[in-house]
Design a protein around this motif. Structure first.
Motif, PDB file in Angstrom:
ATOM      1  N   THR A 299       0.815  -1.202   0.000  1.00 42.69           N
ATOM      2  CA  THR A 299       0.000   0.000   0.000  1.00 42.69           C
ATOM      3  C   THR A 299       0.852   1.256   0.000  1.00 42.69           C
ATOM      4  O   THR A 299       1.962   1.273   0.528  1.00 42.69           O
TER       5      THR A 299
ATOM      6  N   SER B  81      -2.418  -7.860  -2.597  1.00 38.74           N
ATOM      7  CA  SER B  81      -3.321  -6.760  -2.941  1.00 38.74           C
ATOM      8  C   SER B  81      -2.539  -5.463  -2.941  1.00 38.74           C
ATOM      9  O   SER B  81      -1.487  -5.338  -2.289  1.00 38.74           O
TER      10      SER B  81
ATOM     11  N   ALA C 201      -2.756  -0.964  -3.208  1.00 36.61           N
ATOM     12  CA  ALA C 201      -3.558   0.261  -3.092  1.00 36.61           C
ATOM     13  C   ALA C 201      -2.641   1.454  -2.879  1.00 36.61           C
ATOM     14  O   ALA C 201      -1.558   1.329  -2.294  1.00 36.61           O
TER      15      ALA C 201
ATOM     16  N   SER D 236      -3.404   4.199  -0.834  1.00 36.96           N
ATOM     17  CA  SER D 236      -4.497   4.457   0.100  1.00 36.96           C
ATOM     18  C   SER D 236      -4.384   5.769   0.864  1.00 36.96           C
ATOM     19  O   SER D 236      -5.247   6.070   1.691  1.00 36.96           O
TER      20      SER D 236
ATOM     21  N   HIS E 155      -7.403   8.190   1.562  1.00 36.61           N
ATOM     22  CA  HIS E 155      -8.366   7.923   2.634  1.00 36.61           C
ATOM     23  C   HIS E 155      -8.073   8.764   3.873  1.00 36.61           C
ATOM     24  O   HIS E 155      -8.953   8.974   4.702  1.00 36.61           O
TER      25      HIS E 155
ATOM     26  N   GLU F 188      -7.482   6.108 -11.072  1.00 35.18           N
ATOM     27  CA  GLU F 188      -8.546   5.526 -10.249  1.00 35.18           C
ATOM     28  C   GLU F 188      -7.985   5.034  -8.915  1.00 35.18           C
ATOM     29  O   GLU F 188      -8.590   5.258  -7.850  1.00 35.18           O
TER      30      GLU F 188
ATOM     31  N   THR G  43      -9.261   6.990  -5.516  1.00 31.06           N
ATOM     32  CA  THR G  43     -10.167   6.242  -4.647  1.00 31.06           C
ATOM     33  C   THR G  43      -9.456   5.630  -3.446  1.00 31.06           C
ATOM     34  O   THR G  43     -10.070   5.444  -2.396  1.00 31.06           O
TER      35      THR G  43
ATOM     36  N   ASP H 185      -8.759   2.645  -3.291  1.00 29.37           N
ATOM     37  CA  ASP H 185      -9.294   1.293  -3.172  1.00 29.37           C
ATOM     38  C   ASP H 185      -8.247   0.249  -3.564  1.00 29.37           C
ATOM     39  O   ASP H 185      -7.373   0.495  -4.407  1.00 29.37           O
TER      40      ASP H 185
END
Length: 261
Positions: A112, A132, A134, A136, A139, A162, A166, A168
């Motif tokens: 991340t 995964s 991101a 982030s 946020h 994107e 976001t 995400d």
């Protein structure tokens, strides 16, 4: 040679493959100033050693890298402190970019913010299928500006935007489809898949790999005419190297090249 450090483990095999393992799993291998300093030293050492052929960037624990530690960042309010941290991080990223050998990210968990940046900055990346990714920071009111630099150079601009807007997560198959990673495999196949890339690279002449890596990134920032001019000059210089001369002779003689390195 194997050395152990509190935050970074450095190992090397007989082929000249250096593995740097982020080793702060309790903090999800966050990129604090000490971790960045350890990475910088290891990358500088690898860059000075002409026997190094490949660098693998790995991590211990469930996460690959969670980026900067927001708790540490929240404890400071000085502009100079933030500038120093991001300058230090950018220097590490540029060192990966400028290293004359390929750097392969071995991603076994989440990556991340600046951790996603680290994956994007590496030349190649292999991810477990449960990894995964991101950017982030948004946020928490912090646009991932520095991670955006390699992200938009890996992915289509709208896909990168994107992620940046976001915050995400995307999964590993999506990261593969969008160009952030090269390969996705089951977690228990991760080391073997990284080794496939390593084995292929170490069989090639180091000088050709180094010249090629530098050229690819340099020409990307140029216009088409200038890119072709630089590429042609690079190929001509490459052909003057003994390894390329041997490769050309081997092709003409229908045999395998005999390279020293």
């Amino acid at each position: 040679m194997t050395t152990n450090d509190e935050l970074l483990r450095v190992s090397r095999d007989a082929r000249g493959v250096v593995t740097l393992t982020l080793n702060d799993p309790a903090r999800f291998n966050a990129l604090g100033s000490e971790m960045l300093a350890a990475l910088q030293q290891a990358l500088d050492d690898a860059g000075r050693d002409e026997s190094v052929r490949v660098v693998v960037l790995a991590a211990a624990g469930k996460a690959f890298c969670a980026g900067h530690n927001l708790k540490d960042m929240a404890a400071h309010s000085e502009l100079a402190w933030y500038q120093q941290l991001f300058t230090q991080c950018s220097r590490v990223m540029l060192s990966i970019h400028k290293l004359p050998v390929p750097v392969i990210a071995r991603v076994q968990g989440m990556a991340t913010a600046a951790g996603c940046q680290l994956v994007a900055q590496c030349d190649l990346a292999v991810a477990a299928d449960n990894a995964s990714f991101a950017t982030s920071g948004i946020h928490y009111g912090l646009f991932c500006a520095t991670p955006s630099v390699p992200l938009v150079r890996n992915m289509p601009a709208k896909r990168a935007m994107e992620m940046l807007l976001t915050g995400d997560f995307i999964d590993a198959p999506t990261a593969l489809a969008q160009g952030l990673v090269n390969r996705v495999v089951a977690p228990d196949a991760l080391d073997a898949e990284v080794e496939k890339l390593v084995q292929s690279i170490v069989q090639k002449p180091r000088v050709a790999v180094a010249m090629g890596k530098a050229l690819v990134y340099q020409q990307r920032e140029l216009g088409l005419d200038a890119a072709y001019q630089l590429a042609g000059q690079t190929m001509a210089a490459n052909m003057m190297d003994a390894a390329a001369q041997e490769g050309a002779r081997a092709f003409a003689e229908k045999r395998s090249p005999s390279w020293k390195a």
